[in-house]
Design a protein around this motif. Sequence first.
Motif, mmCIF file in Angstrom:
data_model
loop_
_atom_site.group_PDB
_atom_site.id
_atom_site.type_symbol
_atom_site.label_atom_id
_atom_site.label_comp_id
_atom_site.label_asym_id
_atom_site.label_seq_id
_atom_site.Cartn_x
_atom_site.Cartn_y
_atom_site.Cartn_z
ATOM 1 N N ILE A 124 -24.442 -5.134 -44.084
ATOM 2 C CA ILE A 124 -25.483 -6.178 -44.073
ATOM 3 C C ILE A 124 -24.806 -7.536 -44.131
ATOM 4 C CG2 ILE A 124 -27.484 -7.154 -45.265
ATOM 5 C CD1 ILE A 124 -27.866 -4.375 -46.540
ATOM 6 N N ARG A 125 -25.086 -8.372 -43.142
ATOM 7 C CA ARG A 125 -24.550 -9.737 -43.134
ATOM 8 C C ARG A 125 -25.725 -10.704 -42.964
ATOM 9 N NH1 ARG A 125 -20.019 -12.044 -38.904
ATOM 10 N NH2 ARG A 125 -20.034 -14.197 -39.632
ATOM 11 N N VAL A 126 -25.829 -11.624 -43.884
ATOM 12 C CA VAL A 126 -26.951 -12.574 -43.858
ATOM 13 C C VAL A 126 -26.417 -13.991 -44.008
ATOM 14 C CG1 VAL A 126 -29.217 -13.124 -44.808
ATOM 15 C CG2 VAL A 126 -28.281 -10.841 -45.152
ATOM 16 N N LEU A 127 -26.943 -14.869 -43.173
ATOM 17 C CA LEU A 127 -26.586 -16.283 -43.277
ATOM 18 C C LEU A 127 -27.784 -17.041 -43.832
ATOM 19 C CD1 LEU A 127 -24.849 -18.802 -42.631
ATOM 20 C CD2 LEU A 127 -25.836 -18.768 -40.341
ATOM 21 N N PHE A 128 -27.554 -17.810 -44.890
ATOM 22 C CA PHE A 128 -28.588 -18.689 -45.444
ATOM 23 C C PHE A 128 -28.142 -20.119 -45.207
ATOM 24 C CE2 PHE A 128 -28.575 -14.816 -47.996
ATOM 25 C CZ PHE A 128 -29.916 -14.458 -47.980
ATOM 26 N N LYS A 129 -29.037 -20.906 -44.603
ATOM 27 C CA LYS A 129 -28.698 -22.312 -44.320
ATOM 28 C C LYS A 129 -29.734 -23.201 -44.968
ATOM 29 C CE LYS A 129 -27.812 -22.156 -39.668
ATOM 30 N NZ LYS A 129 -27.595 -22.782 -38.368
ATOM 31 N N LYS A 130 -29.266 -24.299 -45.551
ATOM 32 C CA LYS A 130 -30.215 -25.238 -46.143
ATOM 33 C C LYS A 130 -30.598 -26.265 -45.090
ATOM 34 C CE LYS A 130 -30.898 -27.759 -50.388
ATOM 35 N NZ LYS A 130 -30.229 -28.313 -51.553
ATOM 36 N N GLU A 131 -31.897 -26.327 -44.809
ATOM 37 C CA GLU A 131 -32.374 -27.317 -43.842
ATOM 38 C C GLU A 131 -33.307 -28.249 -44.580
ATOM 39 O OE1 GLU A 131 -33.878 -25.048 -40.540
ATOM 40 O OE2 GLU A 131 -31.869 -24.362 -40.021
ATOM 41 N N ASN A 132 -32.898 -29.494 -44.739
ATOM 42 C CA ASN A 132 -33.551 -30.451 -45.638
ATOM 43 C C ASN A 132 -33.540 -29.844 -47.045
ATOM 44 O OD1 ASN A 132 -33.946 -32.300 -43.517
ATOM 45 N ND2 ASN A 132 -35.673 -31.059 -42.823
ATOM 46 N N THR A 133 -34.727 -29.457 -47.551
ATOM 47 C CA THR A 133 -34.692 -28.875 -48.899
ATOM 48 C C THR A 133 -34.961 -27.373 -48.881
ATOM 49 O OG1 THR A 133 -36.991 -29.553 -49.105
ATOM 50 C CG2 THR A 133 -35.341 -30.998 -50.126
ATOM 51 N N ASN A 134 -35.217 -26.828 -47.677
ATOM 52 C CA ASN A 134 -35.570 -25.399 -47.589
ATOM 53 C C ASN A 134 -34.394 -24.548 -47.139
ATOM 54 O OD1 ASN A 134 -38.250 -25.924 -48.262
ATOM 55 N ND2 ASN A 134 -38.716 -26.429 -46.119
ATOM 56 N N TRP A 135 -34.331 -23.349 -47.693
ATOM 57 C CA TRP A 135 -33.323 -22.394 -47.260
ATOM 58 C C TRP A 135 -33.919 -21.473 -46.203
ATOM 59 C CZ3 TRP A 135 -28.215 -22.223 -48.408
ATOM 60 C CH2 TRP A 135 -27.771 -23.019 -49.465
ATOM 61 N N LYS A 136 -33.170 -21.270 -45.107
ATOM 62 C CA LYS A 136 -33.592 -20.323 -44.063
ATOM 63 C C LYS A 136 -32.526 -19.233 -43.987
ATOM 64 C CE LYS A 136 -36.936 -22.581 -41.433
ATOM 65 N NZ LYS A 136 -36.834 -23.901 -40.838
ATOM 66 N N GLY A 137 -33.003 -17.985 -43.856
ATOM 67 C CA GLY A 137 -32.055 -16.885 -43.792
ATOM 68 C C GLY A 137 -32.175 -16.117 -42.497
ATOM 69 N N MET A 138 -31.065 -15.582 -42.024
ATOM 70 C CA MET A 138 -31.122 -14.727 -40.832
ATOM 71 C C MET A 138 -30.025 -13.669 -40.912
ATOM 72 S SD MET A 138 -29.553 -17.205 -37.903
ATOM 73 C CE MET A 138 -29.893 -18.771 -38.653
ATOM 74 N N PHE A 139 -30.342 -12.491 -40.383
ATOM 75 C CA PHE A 139 -29.330 -11.431 -40.323
ATOM 76 C C PHE A 139 -28.381 -11.709 -39.177
ATOM 77 C CE2 PHE A 139 -32.920 -9.182 -42.366
ATOM 78 C CZ PHE A 139 -32.267 -8.789 -43.518
ATOM 79 N N LEU A 140 -27.107 -11.351 -39.378
ATOM 80 C CA LEU A 140 -26.097 -11.509 -38.330
ATOM 81 C C LEU A 140 -25.439 -10.153 -38.079
ATOM 82 C CD1 LEU A 140 -24.182 -14.673 -39.664
ATOM 83 C CD2 LEU A 140 -26.108 -14.661 -38.065
ATOM 84 N N VAL A 141 -24.894 -10.000 -36.910
ATOM 85 C CA VAL A 141 -24.070 -8.811 -36.629
ATOM 86 C C VAL A 141 -22.876 -8.853 -37.582
ATOM 87 C CG1 VAL A 141 -22.638 -7.664 -34.899
ATOM 88 C CG2 VAL A 141 -24.725 -8.874 -34.191
ATOM 89 N N PRO A 142 -22.656 -7.764 -38.313
ATOM 90 C CA PRO A 142 -21.564 -7.822 -39.312
ATOM 91 C C PRO A 142 -20.202 -7.987 -38.657
ATOM 92 C CG PRO A 142 -22.919 -5.867 -39.604
ATOM 93 C CD PRO A 142 -23.356 -6.503 -38.343
#
Length: 142
Positions: A124-142
């Motif tokens: 399981i590989r997940v990227l969390f990015k902070k955009e302004n004040t919100n966190w967005k998450g997405m799965f990535l190919v491991p």
Amino acid sequence: MRTVVLRETNDQLQLIFYTDKRSEKMNHIKEHDAVSLLFFDTERLLQISIQANAKIITDDSKLQSIWNQIPQNSRKEYTSKLSPGKAIKNPEAVDYLEGKHFFSVIKLIPNRIEYLRLKRPNHIRVLFKKENTNWKGMFLVP
Ligand SMILES: Cc1cc2nc3c(=O)[nH]c(=O)nc-3n(C[C@H](O)[C@H](O)[C@H](O)COP(=O)(O)O)c2cc1C
């Protein structure tokens, strides 16, 4: 790159470590506050990689309240007469100051966190990015 002890985290996902304010890493942070952190849990085969901005805590009352919680024998780490990194004759040749210290606290504010958990049948590989004040998450190919 330096190994440091993670002293505290909070619900804003900030991370705290302590250092001597004369250490070279302080100069590096003052010049350029973008840092990255790498954690690895050998039992869970979990890697956490973080990109963050480092802020030196300057609020005296906050620093004092953290300092007050540090055990007496650990306070010594921040009181050497000579700055960290100076040449000495042998490991015993370190003198310490009385009544003065160079304790400093660094707060790391993450903007990107990558989670990688190795397991079967699917890593399981997940990227969390902070955009302004919100966190967005997405799965990535491991
Ligand atoms: C297990 C371990 C834990 C460490 N923890 C800290 C720490 O919490 N804070 C710190 O300033 N240095 C810590 N160090 C030392 C740093 O990795 C580094 O060698 C030292 O601070 C000198 O860094 P400089 O380049 O800023 O002079 C630790 C080293 C080890 C091996």
